[in-house]
Design a protein around this motif. Structure first.
Motif, PDB file in Angstrom:
ATOM      1  N   LEU A  37      -0.918   2.629   6.760  1.00  0.00           N
ATOM      2  CA  LEU A  37      -1.444   3.173   5.508  1.00  0.00           C
ATOM      3  C   LEU A  37      -2.027   4.566   5.714  1.00  0.00           C
ATOM      4  CD1 LEU A  37      -3.171   0.029   3.929  1.00  0.00           C
ATOM      5  CD2 LEU A  37      -0.945   1.013   3.386  1.00  0.00           C
ATOM      6  N   GLY A  38      -2.657   4.775   6.876  1.00  0.00           N
ATOM      7  CA  GLY A  38      -3.203   6.104   7.154  1.00  0.00           C
ATOM      8  C   GLY A  38      -2.096   7.147   7.257  1.00  0.00           C
ATOM      9  N   GLY A  39      -0.975   6.790   7.887  1.00  0.00           N
ATOM     10  CA  GLY A  39       0.143   7.728   7.962  1.00  0.00           C
ATOM     11  C   GLY A  39       0.675   8.084   6.593  1.00  0.00           C
ATOM     12  N   GLY A  40       0.848   7.038   5.743  1.00  0.00           N
ATOM     13  CA  GLY A  40       1.332   7.311   4.385  1.00  0.00           C
ATOM     14  C   GLY A  40       0.331   8.123   3.580  1.00  0.00           C
ATOM     15  N   PHE A  41      -0.948   7.789   3.711  1.00  0.00           N
ATOM     16  CA  PHE A  41      -1.968   8.494   2.930  1.00  0.00           C
ATOM     17  C   PHE A  41      -2.036   9.972   3.309  1.00  0.00           C
ATOM     18  CE2 PHE A  41      -6.297  10.053   2.419  1.00  0.00           C
ATOM     19  CZ  PHE A  41      -6.532   9.775   1.081  1.00  0.00           C
ATOM     20  N   PHE A  42      -2.082  10.266   4.606  1.00  0.00           N
ATOM     21  CA  PHE A  42      -2.199  11.663   5.019  1.00  0.00           C
ATOM     22  C   PHE A  42      -0.914  12.450   4.744  1.00  0.00           C
ATOM     23  CE2 PHE A  42      -5.681   9.911   7.673  1.00  0.00           C
ATOM     24  CZ  PHE A  42      -6.692  10.745   7.226  1.00  0.00           C
ATOM     25  N   TYR A  43       0.209  11.783   4.774  1.00  0.00           N
ATOM     26  CA  TYR A  43       1.466  12.462   4.435  1.00  0.00           C
ATOM     27  C   TYR A  43       1.421  12.984   2.995  1.00  0.00           C
ATOM     28  CZ  TYR A  43       6.339  13.086   3.142  1.00  0.00           C
ATOM     29  OH  TYR A  43       7.520  13.604   2.654  1.00  0.00           O
ATOM     30  N   GLY A  87       0.812  -1.208   0.000  1.00  0.00           N
ATOM     31  CA  GLY A  87       0.000   0.000   0.000  1.00  0.00           C
ATOM     32  C   GLY A  87       0.849   1.264   0.000  1.00  0.00           C
ATOM     33  N   LEU A  88       1.931   1.262   0.778  1.00  0.00           N
ATOM     34  CA  LEU A  88       2.829   2.422   0.785  1.00  0.00           C
ATOM     35  C   LEU A  88       3.493   2.611  -0.570  1.00  0.00           C
ATOM     36  CD1 LEU A  88       4.538   2.048   4.296  1.00  0.00           C
ATOM     37  CD2 LEU A  88       2.741   3.651   3.619  1.00  0.00           C
ATOM     38  N   VAL A  89       3.825   1.504  -1.218  1.00  0.00           N
ATOM     39  CA  VAL A  89       4.418   1.600  -2.562  1.00  0.00           C
ATOM     40  C   VAL A  89       3.421   2.224  -3.537  1.00  0.00           C
ATOM     41  CG1 VAL A  89       5.299   0.267  -4.516  1.00  0.00           C
ATOM     42  CG2 VAL A  89       6.006  -0.307  -2.191  1.00  0.00           C
ATOM     43  N   VAL A  90       2.165   1.806  -3.473  1.00  0.00           N
ATOM     44  CA  VAL A  90       1.137   2.357  -4.357  1.00  0.00           C
ATOM     45  C   VAL A  90       0.943   3.843  -4.085  1.00  0.00           C
ATOM     46  CG1 VAL A  90      -1.328   2.298  -4.893  1.00  0.00           C
ATOM     47  CG2 VAL A  90      -0.051   0.162  -4.692  1.00  0.00           C
ATOM     48  N   ALA A  92      -5.342   6.476  -5.723  1.00  0.00           N
ATOM     49  CA  ALA A  92      -4.718   5.968  -4.501  1.00  0.00           C
ATOM     50  C   ALA A  92      -5.760   5.363  -3.560  1.00  0.00           C
ATOM     51  CB  ALA A  92      -3.960   7.093  -3.793  1.00  0.00           C
ATOM     52  N   VAL A  93      -6.861   6.066  -3.395  1.00  0.00           N
ATOM     53  CA  VAL A  93      -7.915   5.553  -2.513  1.00  0.00           C
ATOM     54  C   VAL A  93      -8.500   4.262  -3.061  1.00  0.00           C
ATOM     55  CG1 VAL A  93     -10.201   6.035  -1.570  1.00  0.00           C
ATOM     56  CG2 VAL A  93      -8.459   7.812  -1.576  1.00  0.00           C
ATOM     57  N   SER A  94      -8.677   4.184  -4.360  1.00  0.00           N
ATOM     58  CA  SER A  94      -9.256   2.975  -4.965  1.00  0.00           C
ATOM     59  C   SER A  94      -8.360   1.759  -4.735  1.00  0.00           C
ATOM     60  CB  SER A  94      -9.453   3.190  -6.465  1.00  0.00           C
ATOM     61  OG  SER A  94     -10.324   4.275  -6.702  1.00  0.00           O
ATOM     62  N   VAL A  95      -7.047   1.943  -4.909  1.00  0.00           N
ATOM     63  CA  VAL A  95      -6.131   0.823  -4.711  1.00  0.00           C
ATOM     64  C   VAL A  95      -6.087   0.407  -3.241  1.00  0.00           C
ATOM     65  CG1 VAL A  95      -3.739   0.062  -4.912  1.00  0.00           C
ATOM     66  CG2 VAL A  95      -4.767   1.439  -6.727  1.00  0.00           C
ATOM     67  N   ILE A  96      -6.056   1.409  -2.340  1.00  0.00           N
ATOM     68  CA  ILE A  96      -6.041   1.095  -0.913  1.00  0.00           C
ATOM     69  C   ILE A  96      -7.309   0.350  -0.514  1.00  0.00           C
ATOM     70  CG2 ILE A  96      -5.984   2.071   1.406  1.00  0.00           C
ATOM     71  CD1 ILE A  96      -3.344   2.153  -0.081  1.00  0.00           C
TER      72      ILE A  96
END
Length: 320
Positions: free
Chosen positions: A78-84, A33-36, A50-54
């Motif tokens: 995943l939340g940390g990576g997404f919000f970053y 997920g972080l890679v995506v 990004a949201v669709s893949v997660i």
């Protein structure tokens, strides 16, 4: 992502428990997920994509029934990576953030409910298994009690639902043994000593009955009754019953001092008899007929240390 998947596949041998499998699955989905997220942010496809893949990763973890603790850790990563990436991305990602938060919360709530349900089912199964084992043990105890009271074939017939058990036996051999002078001895002993004495004496008789392949019928006070031929009418049960009587005398003589120098009278007779289970409460298997009466009379008129037998048992014993 391919290298990580290959590494997880190699580490599959390590995942021998459910917790390890969930940990490995959570590691795989979290890092992928972080890679995506990183690739989506670098090439400018972060909004929507990004949201669709997660969501696919969350759905996969949901289908795999990941434990709640591992699902929560994956959500944090995943939340940390997404919000970053969301806060540093130039476009407005309000909808993406809303979808991600709703998806994360919904997945965690669903997994928590599933895990709670599985735990409840697991504990119910444990309780059911324990109760089943307890019922089996109680059934074994009950059956053992019945086997101590009734012959095994009678127990089997009762288990099959028979309510009236009455049989004709064309040829049985019956033994009666009575302790001489026990009434006077019991008057001098305490109740505990009387029970201990009889229990020790009759337990030794039980062992002899088993060795001679006969069946104990009952005890009445200081009298002991055994029989042969109930299951094998054409066998040498008459000889074995006489041998039992001789063995009883030898047993009493060998422990005379221990048993207050008691002696027994024994009567044996062979012939036809009727047998069955009587009573509804504290029922017992018993035998009736002239053969049983004759064996009882022979015991009453017998001599200590001797087996007072009818004509047929004596003839068969002498012939052997």
């Amino acid at each position: 992502m391919s290298l990580l998947s290959l590494a997880c596949a190699v580490a599959g041998k390590w995942a021998t428990t459910l917790d390890r499998q969930h940990a490995l699955l959570s590691l795989l989905t979290s890092v992928n997920g972080l890679v995506v997220l990183t690739l989506a942010a670098l090439i400018g496809f972060f909004p929507g994509y990004a949201v669709s893949v997660i969501m696919l990763f969350f759905a996969y973890a949901f289908v795999a029934r990941t434990r709640f603790i591992y699902a929560a850790l994956r959500t944090v990563v995943l939340g940390g990576g997404f919000f970053y990436f969301a806060f540093s991305y130039p476009a407005n990602l309000t909808i993406d953030v809303f979808i991600f938060v709703a998806m994360s919360v919904g997945t965690l709530i669903a997994l928590r409910l599933i895990e709670k349900s599985r735990r409840s089912v697991f504990f119910q199964q444990r309780v059911i298994h324990r109760q089943s084992e307890e019922l089996r043990q109680e059934k074994d105890k009950t059956e053992q009690v019945l086997l101590n009271v009734l012959p095994a074939r009678i127990v089997a017939r009762l288990r099959e639902g028979e309510t009236t058990i009455a049989d004709e036996y064309p040829s049985v051999s019956v033994l009666f043994a009575d302790v001489i002078g026990f009434t006077a001895l019991a008057a001098r002993l305490s109740a505990a000593d009387v029970i201990a004495l009889l229990s020790d004496l009759f337990s030794s008789f039980d062992d002899l009955v088993a060795e001679c392949r006969l069946e104990k019928i009952k005890t009445i006070g200081d009298a002991y009754m055994a029989a042969g031929g109930l299951a094998d009418p054409d066998s040498d049960h008459a000889v074995r019953v006489v041998d039992l009587g001789l063995a009883m005398h030898a047993e009493v003589a060998g422990r005379a001092r221990r048993w207050h120098e008691l002696s027994v009278r024994i009567g044996v007779h062979s012939g036809p008899a009727a047998g069955g289970v009587i009573g509804k409460q504290k029922f017992a298997f018993d035998l009736w007929g002239a053969t049983i009466n004759m064996a009882s009379r022979l015991e009453q008129h017998g001599l200590p240390g001797r087996v007072h037998a009818g004509a047929r048992p004596l003839r068969l014993r002498a012939a052997r």
